[in-house]
Structure formats: C-alpha cells, structure tokens
Write a protein that holds these residues in place. Sequence first.
Motif, mmCIF file in Angstrom:
data_model
loop_
_atom_site.group_PDB
_atom_site.id
_atom_site.type_symbol
_atom_site.label_atom_id
_atom_site.label_comp_id
_atom_site.label_asym_id
_atom_site.label_seq_id
_atom_site.Cartn_x
_atom_site.Cartn_y
_atom_site.Cartn_z
ATOM 1 N N SER A 180 4.638 -15.122 27.814
ATOM 2 C CA SER A 180 4.054 -14.956 26.487
ATOM 3 C C SER A 180 2.638 -14.414 26.608
ATOM 4 O O SER A 180 1.871 -14.794 27.498
ATOM 5 C CB SER A 180 4.046 -16.296 25.748
ATOM 6 O OG SER A 180 3.328 -16.194 24.542
ATOM 7 N N SER A 246 17.345 -9.652 14.653
ATOM 8 C CA SER A 246 16.815 -9.660 16.013
ATOM 9 C C SER A 246 15.347 -9.265 15.934
ATOM 10 O O SER A 246 15.023 -8.143 15.530
ATOM 11 C CB SER A 246 17.598 -8.698 16.904
ATOM 12 O OG SER A 246 18.954 -9.082 16.993
ATOM 13 N N ALA A 248 11.521 -9.079 17.796
ATOM 14 C CA ALA A 248 10.742 -9.028 19.036
ATOM 15 C C ALA A 248 9.280 -8.850 18.673
ATOM 16 O O ALA A 248 8.948 -8.034 17.812
ATOM 17 C CB ALA A 248 11.217 -7.887 19.939
ATOM 18 N N ASP A 254 2.076 -17.018 19.805
ATOM 19 C CA ASP A 254 3.434 -17.516 19.620
ATOM 20 C C ASP A 254 3.620 -17.978 18.182
ATOM 21 O O ASP A 254 2.763 -18.684 17.635
ATOM 22 C CB ASP A 254 3.722 -18.668 20.582
ATOM 23 C CG ASP A 254 3.764 -18.211 22.037
ATOM 24 O OD1 ASP A 254 4.015 -17.014 22.258
ATOM 25 O OD2 ASP A 254 3.541 -19.038 22.934
ATOM 26 N N ILE A 500 9.378 -17.952 17.525
ATOM 27 C CA ILE A 500 9.494 -16.640 18.169
ATOM 28 C C ILE A 500 8.310 -16.494 19.115
ATOM 29 O O ILE A 500 7.181 -16.286 18.663
ATOM 30 C CB ILE A 500 9.511 -15.497 17.141
ATOM 31 C CG1 ILE A 500 10.621 -15.712 16.109
ATOM 32 C CG2 ILE A 500 9.692 -14.147 17.833
ATOM 33 C CD1 ILE A 500 10.629 -14.671 15.002
ATOM 34 N N SER A 505 10.670 -9.910 23.905
ATOM 35 C CA SER A 505 12.133 -9.929 24.024
ATOM 36 C C SER A 505 12.748 -10.173 22.650
ATOM 37 O O SER A 505 12.097 -10.692 21.742
ATOM 38 C CB SER A 505 12.587 -11.008 25.013
ATOM 39 O OG SER A 505 12.015 -10.800 26.286
ATOM 40 N N TRP A 506 14.032 -9.814 22.530
ATOM 41 C CA TRP A 506 14.732 -10.002 21.259
ATOM 42 C C TRP A 506 15.093 -11.465 21.074
ATOM 43 O O TRP A 506 15.593 -12.114 21.991
ATOM 44 C CB TRP A 506 16.006 -9.159 21.218
ATOM 45 C CG TRP A 506 15.763 -7.683 21.180
ATOM 46 C CD1 TRP A 506 16.005 -6.781 22.168
ATOM 47 C CD2 TRP A 506 15.237 -6.921 20.083
ATOM 48 N NE1 TRP A 506 15.654 -5.521 21.776
ATOM 49 C CE2 TRP A 506 15.183 -5.573 20.494
ATOM 50 C CE3 TRP A 506 14.800 -7.249 18.813
ATOM 51 C CZ2 TRP A 506 14.713 -4.550 19.666
ATOM 52 C CZ3 TRP A 506 14.325 -6.235 17.984
ATOM 53 C CH2 TRP A 506 14.297 -4.911 18.412
ATOM 54 N N HIS A 507 14.826 -11.981 19.874
ATOM 55 C CA HIS A 507 15.181 -13.348 19.490
ATOM 56 C C HIS A 507 15.906 -13.283 18.144
ATOM 57 O O HIS A 507 15.512 -12.520 17.254
ATOM 58 C CB HIS A 507 13.942 -14.234 19.384
ATOM 59 C CG HIS A 507 13.174 -14.338 20.668
ATOM 60 N ND1 HIS A 507 13.436 -15.298 21.619
ATOM 61 C CD2 HIS A 507 12.151 -13.590 21.155
ATOM 62 C CE1 HIS A 507 12.613 -15.141 22.643
ATOM 63 N NE2 HIS A 507 11.813 -14.109 22.386
ATOM 64 N N THR A 508 16.946 -14.094 18.025
ATOM 65 C CA THR A 508 17.787 -14.069 16.830
ATOM 66 C C THR A 508 17.307 -15.105 15.832
ATOM 67 O O THR A 508 17.084 -16.274 16.186
ATOM 68 C CB THR A 508 19.256 -14.335 17.200
ATOM 69 O OG1 THR A 508 19.686 -13.347 18.139
ATOM 70 C CG2 THR A 508 20.136 -14.266 15.964
#
Length: 698
Positions: A180, A246, A248, A254, A500, A505-508
């Motif tokens: 992060s 999705s 990112a 954060d 997130i 990176s991709w997060h759903t």
Amino acid sequence: MTDGTAQRWASALDSVVVYGQGAVCRRLARGTLPGDGRVRVTGLPRSLDRSSLRARVPRVPGARVSEARVEVEAQPHDASALDRLRREVEELTERHAALLQKRIHVLRLVEELKALRPAPPPRRKDDPHRQAPVEAWLELADFVDMRLTGRHTLLVGIEEELRVAEHELSVAADRLARASTDAPPAHVDTTVSALVVIELPDGAPEPGAEVELEVEYEVPGAVWVPSYRLLHRRGENAGRLVMRASVAQRTGEDWTGVAVGLATADLRRGTDLPRLRSLRIGRRQSAVESSGWREPPPGLADLFGGYDAAGPRPAPVSGALPVAAGPPVVAGPPVVAGPPVVAGPPVVAGPPAPQGYGGPPPAPAAPPAGVPAPVARARTAAGRGAEQAFAAAPMAPVAPGAAAAPTPPPNAPVPPPTGDGVRPGDDELDYAALVLCGPEEHSARRGRLFPGSAADPVAAERRRLADSVSRLPLPGHAVRPHESAGSFDHRYDAAARADIPSDGSWHTVTVGEITVGTRTEHVCAPSVEETVYATLVLTNATDQALLAGPVEVTVDDEFLLTAALPTLAPGGVRRLGLGPAEGIQVTRRTNLRESTSGLRNNVTVLDHRVHVEIANRLGRPVSLEVQERVPVTSEADVRIEERADWAVLEEDLGPDPHAPGTRAWHLELPAGGTAVLDGGYEIRIPAGKALAGGNRRS
C-alpha cells in the motif's frame, strides 16, 4: 511555513466517489471550536489536488468557512512495514550481487584449471629422443581432475544459492510493488493538513459544544469498471442482476470502511461558468479596474540601498577555481554612476564573481538582424502587466564594492509600470500562496509579491505513481465507464461500506441488486451456419442505466458462462448470447430454377426455394427464431418477389443493426417436436443482365 497556533483535529475518511479517473474524498473532523476559529484538520494524503480543497460546517446554520488551505509538515518517524520491505529488498539485492561476483570468481578459477597443460622443455636439434614423463603427466591430470571436481561442486552450490536468492528477491520486490502507498517516505513522516478558519454566528453553538467539519478534496489514481452477476431460473420471466465494480486505487491512503460512490463523469473536465462581459452601444467606457491590483509602495527601490552598498556577498567555496596566469590588476578610482554610492576598498581582479553576488554582469548580446528582442510578460501579485523588451544596451559602470543587481534572464518577469488595465490571474489572487521576493532577486522583483513555487518532488512522485493505475489491464469483457456511458453521466452508490487498500490492484465492491426481465430465446441463421444459439433477452425496467461489462450467468444455481453485457439504458432491451444449443438440430436445403418469361422471353426468372427442417431434442419447449436473407436492389428494372410467411425484422435487440433484407420465422417447438419451414423468392432481371457473381448461387 505552518501556523502552529491552530488547534489540531483528527479526521476520518467517510466517503469516496470514484470517477472515470480520480476520486473525490470526504473527511469528517469533530472538536471544540477555539475562540479564533482556526482549526488544522490532519490526515490528508500527499497526492491531493490543493486547488480542490473544500470545507464546510454542515450542522450549524449560518456557519461560514472563510479560509481553507493546505499545509505540509515533516518529522522523522520510526521504521514502518514499508521501510522493512525496502530494507529487505536492499539486503537481498546486495546478497544477489555478492553471489554473482562469487560465481564469476569460481568460473574464472575453473577456466584457469582447465588451461593447465604439460609443457615439455624445448628440444634442440642434436638432442636424442627423450622418454615421455608419463607419471608426471598422470599426476598433473589427477591434480586438475581433483581441483575441478571441487570447483564444480562449489559452483553447483553457488548456483543453487543464486537461484534461491533470485527467487527471494523477486518475491520481495513484488511485495514492495504491491504494498500500500499509504505510508510515508523513508525515515520521514509527512503530515498534510488543511488549515480552516471557521466563522460562527452569534450564539451558535453553545460554549463547549462539539462542531462537525467536512473537508473535501480530489485525488488522482483511482479507476473503476462495472461487472455483473445474473441469477436466472428457467421458466421465469425475471432475474436478479447483481451489479459489482472492480476498483483500483493508488491515491496514497487506504480506504477503510468508507461509503463508495461510482460515477462515469470526467473529474478533470472544467465545469466553471464562463464570464460574459457586457457589450454597450454608445461612447467607449474605461474598463473597471480589477480589485486584485495594488500599487507598489513609494520608495520601494530605496529600501535595498544599504544592502547594495554593503558590497558583494562572499561566494560559497566549493573547490579551487582556475585563475588565468598574469599579474594582478588593481581596480582604479571608483566611477560614480547616477546617485553617489559609498565606495569600498580596492578589489583585486581574480576569478569571476558568481552571478548575483556583486560581480559585474555581462551585457546582453544584441539580437540578430530581423529578430525582435526577447519579451517578458510582467506578472506580479497585482496581475499581468504590459510587455517590456530588454534592449541590448551597454551596462552602466559599477562602483567598486557596490552590489550590482543581477542581469535578468531573457524571460524574467518585470513589474508593470502602472495598474491600468491589469488583469490578475487565479494564481496571483491566491494571497496565501504568494511569496515576497528578497534582495537577491532582480531589482524589478525585490520587495514584491509573486506566486511561489509549489513544486513538491515527493507529491509529484506520488501523483506519477497514482496515474499508473489508469494503465492497468482491464478484466475480461470490461469496458471503461466513459466509453459505455456515451454522452450521459451516471452515478451508483454501493449498498455497504467497503475497504479498498492503496495497492494498485483490482478489488471487487458490491453496488446493489436490481430485477430485470428475462426471456430465453434461440436464434439460428442456417444460411450462414446450421447451429442454434441460446440467447437471453434482458429488459431493464428500472430508471438506472446498466453499463457494458462482464456478466457471470448462473442458470438454476449452476454457473453457465461469462459473457459481455452491452449497455442497457432505462427501458432498453438487449439480447445476451449464451452459446450454442446442441440439443436443437437444423438442416437447410436450397433449390434454384432459372427460366425466362415475358414477351420474347426478355426477362430472366431466378426462382430460389428454401427448405428448413428443425428438430428439438431438448426436454423442454423452446422459442426459436430462424433468420434468412432476401436480396435487395436499387435497380428499377430488377424485381424481387417473396414467397414465404416470414416476417421483417424491425426490433433490434443487439448492439449491431440487422442487415437489409433480413427475414425471420418465429415458432414454438415443444419438447421432442419437429418443424418444417418452406420459403423462397423470385428475382426477375432483364435477359441481357446478370447478377454480380453469377446467377446460380444458393
């Protein structure tokens, strides 16, 4: 410079709205308002856009925020997890380099051992033949073999250590790249805060009561694309469509437990209303002077007279300077230029004085013929002034010991001679960001306010790293929101708060669930391919648009496939392909008969017959659409007569329109049922003409 007297309020990130590129973050801070109303809200990210800072007091009627600006503070900090990752990568890199050097050294020793050969002494012409020292040769061979065995064993161990070190280094580098970005740089903890000045009405709130403050700002480095999951059961006319996103982000903070909103609008697009100036018919009137202009105080040029008379400042010594050989030259009597100045001690000529520290500046070179002198546009705290050219004129002599102002560069800004017609820019009206120029500046800038340099290398690197998420590869069938939304902008709010991290990176994120109308149909174009394809007709009966993206289709609690969902506007209908339906068989046969008709047989008749047989081997009834093509023409003497009960397709349920001349049969087949379809058309053309490509075609 920061204001240390303001009271500090800790803030927490409450909500984020992610746009096509970038995001708008909203933080909440609470505390007891001090008497002067000055509050410093901490916790802001380093990559924020300073010009986008907004603040308001939502729960106090009549409260007003009179000032809000960004301040940056830095202080040492203890080692964090990111520092440990950096240190681990550095140690592994050094270990990997040491193993490489050790491997190279062992390989060099192996090459030296392999080069060992017995060298007999040179034989003279008259010497007899000598007996070969076989025992010595064998001892040398045993020695080389023994040493090579040891070196190769050592080399195998080094190769294994090198392979393990490369693996550990790649893993650590990947962990560092995916870590992060919500962490300070090495050994420095940078605190970005917002200094807010709040003005409250009389009597509100009560003394000692808490006040809630909202701070809003924009950050780069956030993208999102939609995705879906469709839950459908056979025989039902409705399905559940779960919308997901999705997301990112690499904004430098954060997002933990925040309310997420998703928008398709362009965050960087300007939305300011234009200023329309009035046009008057009649006598010319002078333009209204801008309120941002203030005339420089009188006597500003004499303010630095003592500084100039004090002599040149000592140049910083960074090493020995080369001096040309020759006798020293002593300066002559002082030459007074203009008002008398106090002469200093004689100056011995030596190395040239650094620019800006009292050395005589070189005269600017005259521009070539036909080239205008360089022009500088004056910009001061008051605004933009008139343009002035630096003429190529000889410099006036400078008295010894007097500090001469440095020569302005070709594009150096100079102040305007007057405030008439001056229009200040936005950066010049930001009084909190203006910088007072000191005595080292050019004489035209001394003592005046200019927009300061907001260059922050760390923040620039954060923004560059944040923009890298826009180049992330998209998931399968994913489409950028601004491409699928077209000319309309939509916003979606997630049903629950989400986490997130700022790792790129991709997060759903689950947005919500809506009910869509579903209808299963089968489509076949036997003239192109004798394969039946199952389709799902979706109807959006809500007032919310569905953007294009991947959809996971689940039928009767079993995953079927992942398809591409086209953009579905409110009230729109689209067909979603589900793949071939192997249980339905279609066979197509054609027949062409060519004849003549008309008076003197001057018309050629091409009679096309189409025969289609269909068999449903599925255990359920199906709705089938069989498509055919009928030729179209723009010739007046060519006629086409259809002989079938098919229908003209008018409704377009796909992203592409139907080709001209498309016809279709619609039928319902029971389980295990069969059907036969007969159709055709006649083409009548003059006998002297022929179809392009030949008359005899299926």
